[in-house]
Design an enzyme around this catalytic site. Structure first.
Site, PDB file in Angstrom:
ATOM      1  N   HIS A 142       1.129  -1.245  -0.658  1.00 30.79           N
ATOM      2  CA  HIS A 142      -0.115   0.080  -0.139  1.00 30.79           C
ATOM      3  C   HIS A 142       0.740   1.269   0.170  1.00 30.79           C
ATOM      4  O   HIS A 142       0.808   2.031  -0.987  1.00 30.79           O
ATOM      5  CB  HIS A 142      -0.766   0.189   1.446  1.00 30.79           C
ATOM      6  CG  HIS A 142      -2.169  -1.434   1.320  1.00 30.79           C
ATOM      7  ND1 HIS A 142      -2.466  -1.304   0.285  1.00 30.79           N
ATOM      8  CD2 HIS A 142      -1.479  -2.113   1.930  1.00 30.79           C
ATOM      9  CE1 HIS A 142      -3.560  -2.538   0.977  1.00 30.79           C
ATOM     10  NE2 HIS A 142      -2.842  -2.777   2.372  1.00 30.79           N
TER      11      HIS A 142
HETATM   12  O1  RIB Z   1      -4.987  -0.338   4.637  1.00 33.36           O
HETATM   13  C1  RIB Z   1      -4.220  -0.251   4.340  1.00 33.36           C
HETATM   14  C2  RIB Z   1      -3.352   0.436   5.399  1.00 33.36           C
HETATM   15  O2  RIB Z   1      -3.624   0.526   6.605  1.00 33.36           O
HETATM   16  C3  RIB Z   1      -1.527   0.984   5.427  1.00 33.36           C
HETATM   17  O3  RIB Z   1      -1.337   2.130   5.499  1.00 33.36           O
HETATM   18  C4  RIB Z   1      -1.389   0.076   6.366  1.00 33.36           C
HETATM   19  O4  RIB Z   1      -0.344   0.525   6.174  1.00 33.36           O
HETATM   20  C5  RIB Z   1      -2.751   0.840   7.251  1.00 33.36           C
HETATM   21  O5  RIB Z   1      -2.015   1.902   8.062  1.00 33.36           O
END
Ligand code: RIB
Ligand code: CA
Length: 311
Positions: A241
């Site tokens: 992500h």
């Molecule tokens: O949903 C994914 C996000 O939530 C990413 O930033 C992961 O690190 C968590 O913070």
């Protein structure tokens, strides 16, 4: 002219990739890291941020602790994804670089007031508590932000922590609402795009093949981090992500999106934290975000791996 950024973060293995990518990229000047409670509690996210800076050979980076819980909700964490420490996988040594004494929110406010207007980009990678609290305490600074490029939300991909909501927005929906209504230029990196950058075996072996400490640690973080998403989605690898935020700053052409209205559900328990994106323009609500929907995944991993090789 290097682009000045503040990374607001809740490390988290994927946050670590984002921070390493930023520190390996001479186009960017990281003014500081502000830790926020999210994946794991604040005491761990600020520790983890310092561990990551030391791994990058950058004990000079200023790391601040921000808010230890959402604006008005009880903190929800994600140890089930990231492990108890938030950086599970490889064994990590305790950091020796100092944590700054100043509160992260005060650092954000002071920096935005000190630097010339529209020259600092905020890169939130976790719940938006610190950013929203800065805008609440100092309403003048929202208009001084160059851009906010955040990882959060979902539209076509729907939720990952509930059927309706993505984790970062779910944890602090009121904070996300403040940020989306702040008037600052916002780019949203939702699950719609992050679920298209999966840590396949070949890509993880690409990290390991770097033959460096950074490459080994990144491969082992990916090995740990991916098991949750692979079991849940049956996917080949896990979505990486947060580094999509930094990759967007470096090579925006890797991404495609649409300017549209994005609003946050803060009332309903059923859909708390849902990012309601008017992707199809069915309302007359004003566009307040560039909502990213697709990415050149191979180009993203080529950029990420090439930059990690520099550390
Ligand atoms: O949903 C994914 C996000 O939530 C990413 O930033 C992961 O690190 C968590 O913070
Ligand atoms: Ca994160």
């Amino acid at each position: 002219m290097r682009r000045k950024i503040i990374i607001d973060t809740d490390p988290g293995q994927d946050d670590a990739f984002a921070i390493l990518l930023a520190l390996a990229s001479p186009e960017l000047e990281v003014l500081g890291l502000t830790a926020v409670a999210g994946n794991v509690p604040l005491a761990l996210t600020e520790r983890n941020a310092r561990i990551i800076c030391e791994l990058a050979g950058r004990p000079d980076i200023r790391v601040f602790a921000g808010c230890d819980k959402p604006l008005s909700r009880v903190l929800v964490t994600a140890e089930h994804v990231h492990g108890k420490t938030g950086l599970d996988g490889p064994a990590m040594v305790e950091p020796t670089m100092p944590l700054e004494a100043q509160h992260g929110v005060d650092f954000i406010i002071e920096t935005l007031r000190r630097e010339p207007a529209h020259t600092v980009t905020l890169c939130p990678l976790g719940p938006l508590t610190n950013i929203a609290e800065a805008f609440r305490r100092a309403p003048d600074v929202a208009g001084r932000v160059q851009q906010i490029v955040l990882m959060g939300g979902a539209y076509f991909e729907v939720g990952n922590i509930t059927p309706a909501a993505e984790f970062n927005i779910y944890v602090d929906p009121e904070a996300a609402d403040i940020v989306m209504k702040s008037g600052a230029p916002v780019v949203v990196m939702p699950l719609d795009v992050t679920h298209k950058v999966l840590t396949t075996r070949a890509r993880v072996e690409g990290f390991r093949a770097l033959g460096t400490e950074v490459g080994r640690v990144c491969a082992e973080w990916a090995d740990f981090f991916e098991r949750f998403d692979m079991e849940k989605y049956g996917s080949e690898g896990a979505p990486l992500h947060d580094p999509t935020v930094i990759a967007y700053l470096l090579q925006p052409g890797l991404f495609k999106g649409r300017h549209c209205n994005v609003e946050i559900e803060v009332q309903s328990d059923l859909t708390r934290g849902m990012t309601v994106a008017d992707w199809w323009g069915v309302t007359d609500r004003p566009a307040n975000a560039l909502f990213i929907g697709s990415v050149d995944a191979d180009g993203f991993f080529a950029l990420l791996t090439e930059r990690l090789a520099r550390l």
